[in-house]
Design an enzyme around this catalytic site. Structure first.
Site, PDB file in Angstrom:
ATOM      1  N   ASP A  39       5.550   3.352   3.693  1.00 16.74           N
ATOM      2  CA  ASP A  39       4.660   4.400   4.199  1.00 16.74           C
ATOM      3  C   ASP A  39       3.660   3.847   5.205  1.00 16.74           C
ATOM      4  O   ASP A  39       3.385   2.648   5.256  1.00 16.74           O
ATOM      5  CB  ASP A  39       3.864   5.022   3.049  1.00 16.74           C
ATOM      6  CG  ASP A  39       4.692   5.898   2.140  1.00 16.74           C
ATOM      7  OD1 ASP A  39       5.934   5.888   2.258  1.00 16.74           O
ATOM      8  OD2 ASP A  39       4.093   6.597   1.297  1.00 16.74           O
ATOM      9  N   HIS A 184       4.198  -0.332   1.693  1.00 16.31           N
ATOM     10  CA  HIS A 184       3.519   0.072   2.923  1.00 16.31           C
ATOM     11  C   HIS A 184       3.742  -0.956   4.036  1.00 16.31           C
ATOM     12  O   HIS A 184       3.625  -2.155   3.790  1.00 16.31           O
ATOM     13  CB  HIS A 184       2.012   0.234   2.677  1.00 16.31           C
ATOM     14  CG  HIS A 184       1.683   1.285   1.672  1.00 16.31           C
ATOM     15  ND1 HIS A 184       1.689   1.040   0.313  1.00 16.31           N
ATOM     16  CD2 HIS A 184       1.372   2.599   1.824  1.00 16.31           C
ATOM     17  CE1 HIS A 184       1.370   2.157  -0.333  1.00 16.31           C
ATOM     18  NE2 HIS A 184       1.178   3.114   0.553  1.00 16.31           N
TER      19      HIS A 184
END
Length: 219
Positions: A39, A184
């Site tokens: 993400d 991430h």
């Protein structure tokens, strides 16, 4: 210190009343597959390094990108697609669903889908809300655009004070078949993508030993 929203339950039952398919949390049972998802990118410093690592291990991943950043770094998006990864929507910006109006939250979904379709040549199939927080307007906008919501079953917790390489490695070492793993590649204030990159090689080498295969989210 307040917990990062992604450490909390991804969403509540009251927010899932909108008709349509429920959010995807795990892959289909009976498969020895896992899904790596990243993400908050693309990040010009960390995403190319992650792509190098994935290419060296021949592992595909699903990138939930912030569309405003994707527009800023289209060359990274092209590289993701050229190397067999999936590019999906994480919204136009990373605004928390509960800190904006329903109209604004819906716009975040719609605009992200439109811009990513222009960049990649196809509309996103999946939408992951920032912080895993949903509201009915967002689910409705995603459904109207043909996007299903994807959450996760296991987080690397690669943000904040818990983002030490040894701790991330330990969490990844507990991955099981069917897990959708949250990591991430973008900094976005609290994330620690440099530490994620430090922990990932050992995890990727462990997959084959455990008979696990990384795959993209289903169409």
């Amino acid at each position: 210190m307040t917990n990062h929203p992604e450490q909390q339950k991804p969403t509540s039952a009251g927010e899932l009343k909108h008709s349509g398919q429920p959010p995807l949390v795990r892959l289909q049972s009976g498969q020895m597959a896992i899904a790596l998802t990243f993400d908050d990118g693309p990040d010009p410093r960390f995403t190319p390094r992650l792509l190098d690592l994935l290419a060296g291990s021949r592992v595909p991943a699903t990138f939930f990108v912030i569309a405003s950043l994707a527009v800023e770094y289209p060359e990274i998006i092209r590289r993701m697609l050229d190397e067999g990864h999936a590019v999906e929507s994480h919204g136009w910006t990373h605004r928390h669903a509960w800190l904006q109006s329903s109209k604004s939250a819906s716009m975040q979904v719609r605009r992200a889908g439109d811009e990513l379709a222009l960049l990649s040549g196809r509309a996103p199939r999946w939408f992951r809300p920032p912080y895993g927080r949903l509201r009915p307007a967002m689910r409705a906008a995603a459904a109207a655009a043909g996007q299903r919501v994807a959450l996760w079953s296991r987080s690397a917790v690669d943000w904040g004070p818990a983002a030490k390489a040894s701790q991330i490695s330990a969490r990844l070492g507990r991955v099981e078949a069917g897990d959708i793993i949250l990591m991430h590649d973008g900094r976005n204030r609290h994330n620690r993508p440099a530490v994620t990159l430090e922990a990932l090689p050992g995890f990727l080498s462990l997959l084959a030993d455990r008979g696990l295969q990384a795959t993209l989210l289903p169409d």
